[in-house]
Design a protein around this motif. Structure first.
Motif, short mmCIF file in Angstrom:
data_model
loop_
_atom_site.label_atom_id
_atom_site.label_comp_id
_atom_site.label_asym_id
_atom_site.label_seq_id
_atom_site.Cartn_x
_atom_site.Cartn_y
_atom_site.Cartn_z
N MET A 108 -8.85 -65.04 -13.99
CA MET A 108 -9.35 -66.03 -14.94
C MET A 108 -8.21 -66.83 -15.57
N ALA A 109 -7.11 -66.16 -15.86
CA ALA A 109 -5.95 -66.86 -16.41
C ALA A 109 -5.35 -67.82 -15.39
N LEU A 110 -5.29 -67.37 -14.15
CA LEU A 110 -4.74 -68.19 -13.07
C LEU A 110 -5.53 -69.48 -12.88
N THR A 111 -6.84 -69.39 -13.02
CA THR A 111 -7.72 -70.52 -12.70
C THR A 111 -8.28 -71.23 -13.93
N ALA A 112 -7.84 -70.85 -15.12
CA ALA A 112 -8.44 -71.37 -16.35
C ALA A 112 -8.41 -72.89 -16.42
N GLN A 113 -7.27 -73.49 -16.14
CA GLN A 113 -7.17 -74.95 -16.23
C GLN A 113 -8.06 -75.62 -15.20
N GLY A 114 -8.03 -75.11 -13.98
CA GLY A 114 -8.88 -75.67 -12.94
C GLY A 114 -10.35 -75.50 -13.24
N MET A 115 -10.72 -74.35 -13.83
CA MET A 115 -12.14 -74.12 -14.14
C MET A 115 -12.63 -75.08 -15.21
N ASN A 116 -11.75 -75.53 -16.10
CA ASN A 116 -12.17 -76.55 -17.07
C ASN A 116 -12.61 -77.82 -16.34
N ALA A 117 -11.85 -78.19 -15.31
CA ALA A 117 -12.20 -79.37 -14.53
C ALA A 117 -13.49 -79.13 -13.74
N VAL A 118 -13.62 -77.95 -13.17
CA VAL A 118 -14.82 -77.60 -12.40
C VAL A 118 -16.05 -77.62 -13.30
N ASN A 119 -15.93 -77.04 -14.48
CA ASN A 119 -17.06 -77.00 -15.40
C ASN A 119 -17.48 -78.40 -15.84
N ALA A 120 -16.50 -79.30 -15.96
CA ALA A 120 -16.83 -80.68 -16.31
C ALA A 120 -17.65 -81.34 -15.21
N VAL A 121 -17.28 -81.06 -13.95
CA VAL A 121 -18.05 -81.58 -12.81
C VAL A 121 -19.46 -80.99 -12.82
N ILE A 122 -19.56 -79.69 -13.03
CA ILE A 122 -20.87 -79.03 -13.05
C ILE A 122 -21.76 -79.64 -14.13
N LEU A 123 -21.21 -79.79 -15.32
CA LEU A 123 -21.98 -80.34 -16.43
C LEU A 123 -22.46 -81.76 -16.12
N ASP A 124 -21.58 -82.55 -15.51
CA ASP A 124 -21.94 -83.94 -15.19
C ASP A 124 -23.01 -84.01 -14.11
N HIS A 173 -29.95 -73.22 -18.11
CA HIS A 173 -30.35 -71.87 -18.50
C HIS A 173 -29.59 -70.84 -17.68
N LEU A 174 -29.43 -71.09 -16.39
CA LEU A 174 -28.73 -70.15 -15.53
C LEU A 174 -27.22 -70.40 -15.52
N ILE A 175 -26.81 -71.66 -15.41
CA ILE A 175 -25.39 -71.97 -15.30
C ILE A 175 -24.64 -71.54 -16.56
N ALA A 176 -25.28 -71.65 -17.72
CA ALA A 176 -24.63 -71.26 -18.97
C ALA A 176 -24.91 -69.80 -19.32
N GLY A 177 -25.42 -69.05 -18.37
CA GLY A 177 -25.90 -67.70 -18.66
C GLY A 177 -24.88 -66.59 -18.57
N GLY A 178 -23.60 -66.93 -18.52
CA GLY A 178 -22.58 -65.88 -18.60
C GLY A 178 -22.16 -65.27 -17.29
N GLY A 179 -22.37 -65.95 -16.16
CA GLY A 179 -21.92 -65.42 -14.88
C GLY A 179 -20.40 -65.44 -14.78
N LYS A 180 -19.87 -64.65 -13.85
CA LYS A 180 -18.42 -64.53 -13.72
C LYS A 180 -17.78 -65.76 -13.09
N ARG A 181 -18.59 -66.61 -12.43
CA ARG A 181 -18.07 -67.79 -11.71
C ARG A 181 -16.98 -67.39 -10.70
N LEU A 182 -17.17 -66.25 -10.07
CA LEU A 182 -16.14 -65.75 -9.16
C LEU A 182 -15.97 -66.64 -7.94
#
Length: 336
Positions: free
Chosen positions: A19-35, A50-59
């Protein structure tokens, strides 16, 4: 007198380094998902969220980002592709919950319970479409082929699992083929596309594919063990769902193979749906524990996790490689 040195206990593996390794990239990914989950039809972002914000690991999208770090890719193409991977995964979860009649997903009411089956299926279709939009925007036919092929394999795996449901004679080989398709295929594709966008050679591509594929098998094996080993509050779904749905997972396959005739008669009735109460689940769990089926399932998972770690040994040692190795160890040791 010299004091005895007591070694510190080894902490359990976690996803924290990944999670630490990918934190910055996941911010960008989450922005794409939200859009891309937005729509003029309000029900679509409401149900998807409801599902995307539901606390999955996003592995799965993390695998794409971690693979890019491992091979030294410095671009941004993988952000949209990781979002596509998450949309594919989310779409399959929505469809799975309808097929299985699930009531819980990640500890919350499943989307089909809140919004109904028709809306859940259709929003799953919408997310698949968004995933393919993101793939075509990337412009790589190779990436498109890898992810579209994985999507088809996942669907085949789900159909194969459906036809194996309530079939007591399902073999361990068939079970492994099912989870290779329904789970490991997307893990493999998510990992491999990082090497494709970085223009790595075939050997590096294959190494990342094998890492993801073996990790996916290990992950699913543990998921299936957890169904007989954890409380719903920890695992995010109702304990015993697989049992009540008559799914032939490895703990059941092993307990059935190792049981005597009265035990096998119980399993035949249970998997056929004739014994599905809480007392039956308790007996099923007791039989699984009696024959060491949970330990054996986790041991097989450990074997696949080790194969995943071995696959990326071709890359130089780095923080990325260590984080990916610990993610494989976490897949085996987790309780949720």
């Amino acid at each position: 007198m010299t004091a005895e040195i007591v070694p510190m206990p080894r902490s359990r593996p976690t996803l924290d380094p990944m999670m630490a390794l990918t934190a910055q990239g996941m911010n960008a990914v989450n922005a794409v998902i939200l859009d891309r989950m937005q729509s003029e039809i309000p029900l679509i972002p409401s149900l998807a969220g409801h599902l995307i914000a539901g606390g999955g690991k996003r592995l799965r999208p993390m695998l794409t980002l971690a693979g890019a770090e491992l091979v030294g890719y410095n671009g941004t193409r993988h952000h949209k592709l990781a979002a596509a991977v998450e949309f594919i995964h989310t779409a399959t979860l929505l469809h799975d919950d309808v097929v299985d009649g699930s009531e819980l997903r990640r500890g919350k009411a499943a989307a089909n319970i809140i919004f109904g089956n028709p809306a859940t299926v259709l929003v799953g279709d919408f997310l698949f479409s968004r995933a393919f939009e993101l793939m075509t925007e990337d412009g790589s036919l190779r990436v498109l082929k890898i992810l579209s092929s994985a999507s088809a394999i996942i669907a085949e795996g789900e159909v194969s699992q459906l036809t194996a449901q309530r079939q007591i004679e399902t073999s361990e080989e068939r079970y492994l083929n099912i989870i290779q398709a329904k789970t490991a295929a997307l893990f493999a594709a998510a990992s491999r596309i990082a090497a494709v966008v970085a223009e790595c050679d075939e050997r590096q591509e294959q190494a990342l594919d094998e890492y993801g594929r073996n990790l996916g098998v290990a992950f699913q094996l543990v998921d299936d063990a957890i169904d007989y080993d954890s409380e719903a509050s920890e695992m995010g779904k109702a304990r015993g769902d697989d049992f009540r749905e008559g799914k032939m997972t490895l703990p059941v396959i092993l307990a059935y193979a190792r049981g005597d005739e009265p035990e096998r008669a119980f399993w035949r009735d249970a998997i056929a749906g004739r014994k599905a109460g809480d007392g039956d689940l308790s007996r099923a769990t007791a039989l699984i524990n009696k024959h060491g089926a949970l330990a054996a399932t986790r041991e097989r998972a450990r074997h696949f996790a080790e194969r995943a770690i071995d696959a990326i040994s071709i890359f130089p040692d780095s923080g990325a490689r260590q984080a990916m190795a610990e993610a494989a160890q976490f897949a085996v040791s987790r309780g949720y």
